[in-house]
Design an enzyme around this catalytic site. Structure first.
Site, PDB file in Angstrom:
ATOM      1  N   GLU A  50       4.827  67.023  88.209  1.00 47.42           N
ATOM      2  CA  GLU A  50       5.619  66.152  89.092  1.00 47.42           C
ATOM      3  C   GLU A  50       6.312  65.015  88.349  1.00 47.42           C
ATOM      4  O   GLU A  50       7.378  64.563  88.751  1.00 47.42           O
ATOM      5  CB  GLU A  50       4.742  65.574  90.208  1.00 47.42           C
ATOM      6  CG  GLU A  50       4.281  66.595  91.233  1.00 47.42           C
ATOM      7  CD  GLU A  50       2.972  67.271  90.848  1.00 47.42           C
ATOM      8  OE1 GLU A  50       2.516  67.107  89.688  1.00 47.42           O
ATOM      9  OE2 GLU A  50       2.401  67.964  91.708  1.00 47.42           O
ATOM     10  N   PHE A 112      -8.901  64.931 101.784  1.00 53.77           N
ATOM     11  CA  PHE A 112      -8.613  65.659 100.549  1.00 53.77           C
ATOM     12  C   PHE A 112      -7.159  65.433 100.136  1.00 53.77           C
ATOM     13  O   PHE A 112      -6.259  65.544 100.943  1.00 53.77           O
ATOM     14  CB  PHE A 112      -8.881  67.155 100.765  1.00 53.77           C
ATOM     15  CG  PHE A 112      -8.488  67.993  99.584  1.00 53.77           C
ATOM     16  CD1 PHE A 112      -9.176  67.885  98.382  1.00 53.77           C
ATOM     17  CD2 PHE A 112      -7.417  68.880  99.665  1.00 53.77           C
ATOM     18  CE1 PHE A 112      -8.808  68.650  97.289  1.00 53.77           C
ATOM     19  CE2 PHE A 112      -7.049  69.641  98.569  1.00 53.77           C
ATOM     20  CZ  PHE A 112      -7.747  69.528  97.380  1.00 53.77           C
ATOM     21  N   GLN A 113      -6.973  65.099  98.890  1.00 53.57           N
ATOM     22  CA  GLN A 113      -5.645  64.832  98.317  1.00 53.57           C
ATOM     23  C   GLN A 113      -4.901  63.721  99.059  1.00 53.57           C
ATOM     24  O   GLN A 113      -3.693  63.779  99.216  1.00 53.57           O
ATOM     25  CB  GLN A 113      -4.796  66.106  98.247  1.00 53.57           C
ATOM     26  CG  GLN A 113      -5.327  67.083  97.198  1.00 53.57           C
ATOM     27  CD  GLN A 113      -4.355  68.188  96.843  1.00 53.57           C
ATOM     28  OE1 GLN A 113      -3.528  68.595  97.655  1.00 53.57           O
ATOM     29  NE2 GLN A 113      -4.446  68.684  95.620  1.00 53.57           N
ATOM     30  N   LYS A 162       1.723  65.567 106.852  1.00 54.07           N
ATOM     31  CA  LYS A 162       1.901  67.001 107.060  1.00 54.07           C
ATOM     32  C   LYS A 162       2.294  67.336 108.499  1.00 54.07           C
ATOM     33  O   LYS A 162       3.217  68.108 108.738  1.00 54.07           O
ATOM     34  CB  LYS A 162       0.602  67.726 106.693  1.00 54.07           C
ATOM     35  CG  LYS A 162       0.703  69.234 106.866  1.00 54.07           C
ATOM     36  CD  LYS A 162      -0.564  69.947 106.425  1.00 54.07           C
ATOM     37  CE  LYS A 162      -0.333  71.457 106.453  1.00 54.07           C
ATOM     38  NZ  LYS A 162      -1.512  72.200 105.995  1.00 54.07           N
ATOM     39  N   MET A 470       7.981  54.835  65.451  1.00 46.44           N
ATOM     40  CA  MET A 470       8.187  53.405  65.670  1.00 46.44           C
ATOM     41  C   MET A 470       6.873  52.645  65.550  1.00 46.44           C
ATOM     42  O   MET A 470       6.829  51.538  64.997  1.00 46.44           O
ATOM     43  CB  MET A 470       8.832  53.171  67.041  1.00 46.44           C
ATOM     44  CG  MET A 470       9.282  51.745  67.267  1.00 46.44           C
ATOM     45  SD  MET A 470      10.510  51.212  66.048  1.00 46.44           S
ATOM     46  CE  MET A 470      12.044  51.699  66.863  1.00 46.44           C
TER      47      MET A 470
END
Lengths: 559, 195
Positions: A50, A112-113, A162, A470
């Site tokens: 993502e 959940f999630q 959802k 760097m």
């Protein structure tokens, strides 16, 4: 007409003219993915992480000049976006971020999630929404695109549970306008501020313009050139302002800052009037604040009133859109000539050119960027990661076209180069050149699969010196050569590319590099090029951390 | 000049708006002395009175950053305008038959009210500006303060002038109003010069 929340969202994206968005499915956004097939005109690009969806939307937005869109599921999907959202926020990139969330009755119950993504993104979005009804989707999406793409641009997040995707609501077309009382459009500057700025500029003997990302964002390249010519003022850019001023123009003197050109830093330090346009006087650009050119009068043009006076005492503030302000300012600027002042800077430039190309046959960063510039005739769109290769890319490529330069300036996000170039490639046909660090490339190289899926002609040029370059440079210069955790093990990048079905090539000498450029000419798919560089090359010049611009150094002996 | 500045902000009455304001203060390292939220004359808007500790430059930044929040409709620093400011305290003072009269004397001096009485304690309600409430608190300490709560400041400009939010309809007017508010600073303490 009654539609589900999912369809309403897709209708909104269609009405906004979104032709591509980047996403990754998961449990709570399944109702949305269930409808995607009905909207073939809105291309969904399936990424492999993502974070890449967010960077891709960002890269797309910067090159296309339109709002980028990305999508993730709840919980870990949403939190994986956070680096990408912050990157866009720091660089004021217009983006609409869509996330799913758990069903309404589970919110706040650690389902959940579940992640409180609106809470998490409060300080890294321009605004965000948690929608609790399908009827809220259309007005919120309209507002989100409006907020993201106006004023000082930035990311806006819309979080949708959802069951809101499933709930039906009345759809009677996309809202025509927004009613946002706390969000007035501040494009038009006040007359008295413009007058004051004009008088200050007209009285300048040694003016300098510092053009920032706002010039690019506001599409004000032409206005900037006219303004600079009228004021006969040399133009510097910030790192993000690169490509806002064509570098082949006689008034262009490159970019300033920590690894800016020596002459640019001196010009900023010796000017009597500093005209900041669409920039925010960042510490990396200005050096130590207390010792930046204390006698200069500062004129500051910016769309964001909170930027004016934030870091410096501002003599002439102008709050307004860059394009709008410059076109109002222009008629008030008397034709100036400053031959002595320009002559001084030209002399500094002649004495201190940015030309650190070493003799020999081995590959060095500056040489490679110059060779790339020659091969692409200065016309390529360059996307970079963060570190030495980024600075060489900024220093040695002659940018002339706005939006030709894409880099993570504010947040400095390593790993940006791969997904941002991928997203940017959806905005143009010509191959994007992604300058990659060998460290950053390994952070997001999984996106080679996405690139292969779509056969995108991105050229990933890995500046491979086997070091976090760097960081190594800082350890060498400021930590007594005490190298720690910078010597990077790495895979065989050519084989890695081939494992993804991507063409992989390698160059270890200048001759081989030139041959590679010839070999890939016209190839219409992705290419990974492992440019094996001299290992311990440094980026010069440099303003050491905490030093003033006037203390710019040009070699390790000066540390 | 370091001082306590009084900022009045009108915000949309929506879930999460307090979190946005609080998040901004935390994120930018601004120090809130007190923050009071409540209804105002217009339905749908809440009025926040925020007392901020900091120099004028910092407070100016607070106002500008607050204004950037989409849910914040107006921001004004009214520190340097004539205003009425008040806070309210409820102080539970230890008081028995032996000293109740003395406690009530102090109550009278501060024109406070006794709003609850018990054999061992009283609740005193003190209303006034911050200095008065603090002075009362100090005086009651000698009897023993069992519990105390202070509301934080609310404030309003004196005279017919108001800190009303700009009208919904005219966004240009709103922009102008915001800019005018943002620029208003005492001479010499500006983040930008006025010449």
């Amino acid at each position: 007409m009654r539609l589900t929340g999912a369809r309403i969202l897709m209708e909104c994206l269609r009405a906004e003219g979104v032709d591509v968005f980047f996403g990754y499915p998961g449990g709570v956004v399944l109702p949305l993915y269930n409808t995607l097939g009905e909207y073939p005109d809105i291309k969904h690009v399936l990424v492999r992480h993502e974070q890449a969806a967010a960077h891709a939307a960002d890269g797309y937005a910067r090159v296309a000049g339109r709002t980028g869109v990305c999508l993730a599921t709840s919980g870990p999907g949403a939190t994986n976006l956070v680096t990408g959202i912050t990157t866009a926020y720091m660089d004021s990139v217009p983006m609409v971020v869509l996330t799913g969330n758990v069903a309404r009755d589970l919110i706040g119950r650690d389902g959940f999630q579940e992640a409180d993504i609106t809470g998490i993104t409060l300080p890294i979005t321009k605004h965000n929404y948690l929608l609790m009804r399908a009827s809220e989707i259309a007005p919120a999406v309209k507002e989100a695109f409006h907020i993201a793409s106006t004023g000082r641009k930035g990311p806006v997040l819309v979080d949708i549970p959802k069951d809101v995707f499933v709930e039906e609501a009345e759809w009677d077309g996309y809202p025509q306008g927004v009613s946002l009382r706390g969000y007035p459009i501040m494009d038009v500057p006040r007359d008295d501020e413009v007058d004051h700025a004009a008088a200050t500029i007209n009285a300048a003997k040694r003016p300098i313009i510092i053009a920032g990302h706002g010039v690019v964002q506001s599409e004000a390249q032409d206005e900037l050139i006219q303004f600079a010519e009228r004021a006969d003022s040399p133009v510097l850019t910030t790192l993000l302002g690169i490509s806002g001023m064509p570098e082949d123009h006689e008034l262009s003197y490159g970019f300033l800052g920590m690894h800016g050109h020596y002459y640019a830093n001196m010009a900023a330090d010796q000017a009597d009037v500093v005209i900041g346009i669409g920039m925010r006087f960042d510490d990396r650009a200005m050096g130590r604040f207390s010792d930046f050119n204390p006698s200069a009068k500062i004129v500051h043009i910016d769309i964001d009133p909170a930027e004016i006076g934030k870091n410096f005492v501002t003599h002439a503030p102008v709050n307004g859109d860059v394009k709008e302000t410059l076109s109002r300012l222009l008629p008030q600027i008397e034709q100036q000539t400053h031959p002595e002042w320009r002559g001084e800077i030209d002399q500094i430039m002649a004495d201190h050119p940015t030309d650190y190309i070493e003799e020999g046959t081995g590959l060095g960063g500056p040489w490679l960027v110059k060779a790339l510039a020659e091969y692409t005739q200065g016309q390529a769109t360059i996307v970079t990661g963060v570190g030495q290769h980024q600075m060489w890319g900024a220093q040695y490529y002659p940018y002339t076209r706005a939006r030709q330069w894409v880099t993570s300036g504010g947040l400095g996000t390593m790993g940006y180069e791969v997904p941002a170039a991928m997203g940017a490639q959806f905005a143009q046909q010509e191959p994007i050149w992604s300058l990659c660090g060998d460290g950053g490339f390994q952070m997001t190289s999984q996106e080679l699969q996405t690139v292969a899926d779509h056969n995108l002609p991105v050229r990933f040029a890995i500046f491979n010196n086997g070091f976090l370059g760097m960081v190594r440079q800082w350890q060498e210069l400021f930590y007594e050569h005490n190298y720690h955790s910078v010597d990077l093990g790495q895979p065989d990048f050519v084989k890695l590319a081939e494992a993804y079905g991507v063409r992989g090539v390698r160059a270890t000498t200048r001759a081989e590099a030139i041959q590679v450029f010839r070999d890939i000419e016209g190839y219409d798919g992705p290419v990974v090029i492992d440019f094996q560089l001299e290992r311990e090359e440094n980026v010069w010049p440099m303003v050491p951390a905490g030093a003033a611009l006037s203390e710019t150094i040009e070699s390790a002996e000066e540390v | 000049m370091a001082s306590r500045n009084t900022i009045v902000a009108h915000v949309e009455d929506r879930p999460g708006v307090l979190a946005r304001v609080a998040s901004l203060f935390r994120r930018r390292g601004f120090n809130i002395e007190s923050l009071t939220v409540g209804h105002c004359e217009e339905p749908g808007l809440s009025r926040m009175t925020i007392v901020v500790d900091g120099d004028d430059h910092q407070v100016d930044q607070v106002c500008r950053q607050l204004f950037k929040l989409i849910d914040v409709v107006s921001v004004e620093d009214i520190t340097y305008t004539p205003m009425v400011d008040r806070e309210l305290a409820l102080i539970k003072v230890s008081a028995s038959n032996f000293n109740r009269r003395e406690v009530l004397d102090v109550v009278e001096v501060f024109r406070a009210d006794v709003v609850d009485v018990h054999a061992d304690a009283l609740i005193v309600q003190v209303l006034g500006d911050e200095g008065k409430v603090s002075a009362a608190e100090k005086m009651f300490e000698q009897f023993g303060i069992l519990e105390m709560v202070r509301t934080g400041r609310v404030a309003m400009r004196r005279g017919p002038q108001t800190t009303k939010p700009p009208a919904i309809s005219d966004s240009q007017q709103a922009a102008a109003a915001i800019r005018a508010m943002l620029g208003r600073r005492p001479e010499g303490a500006l983040p930008f010069a006025s010449d």
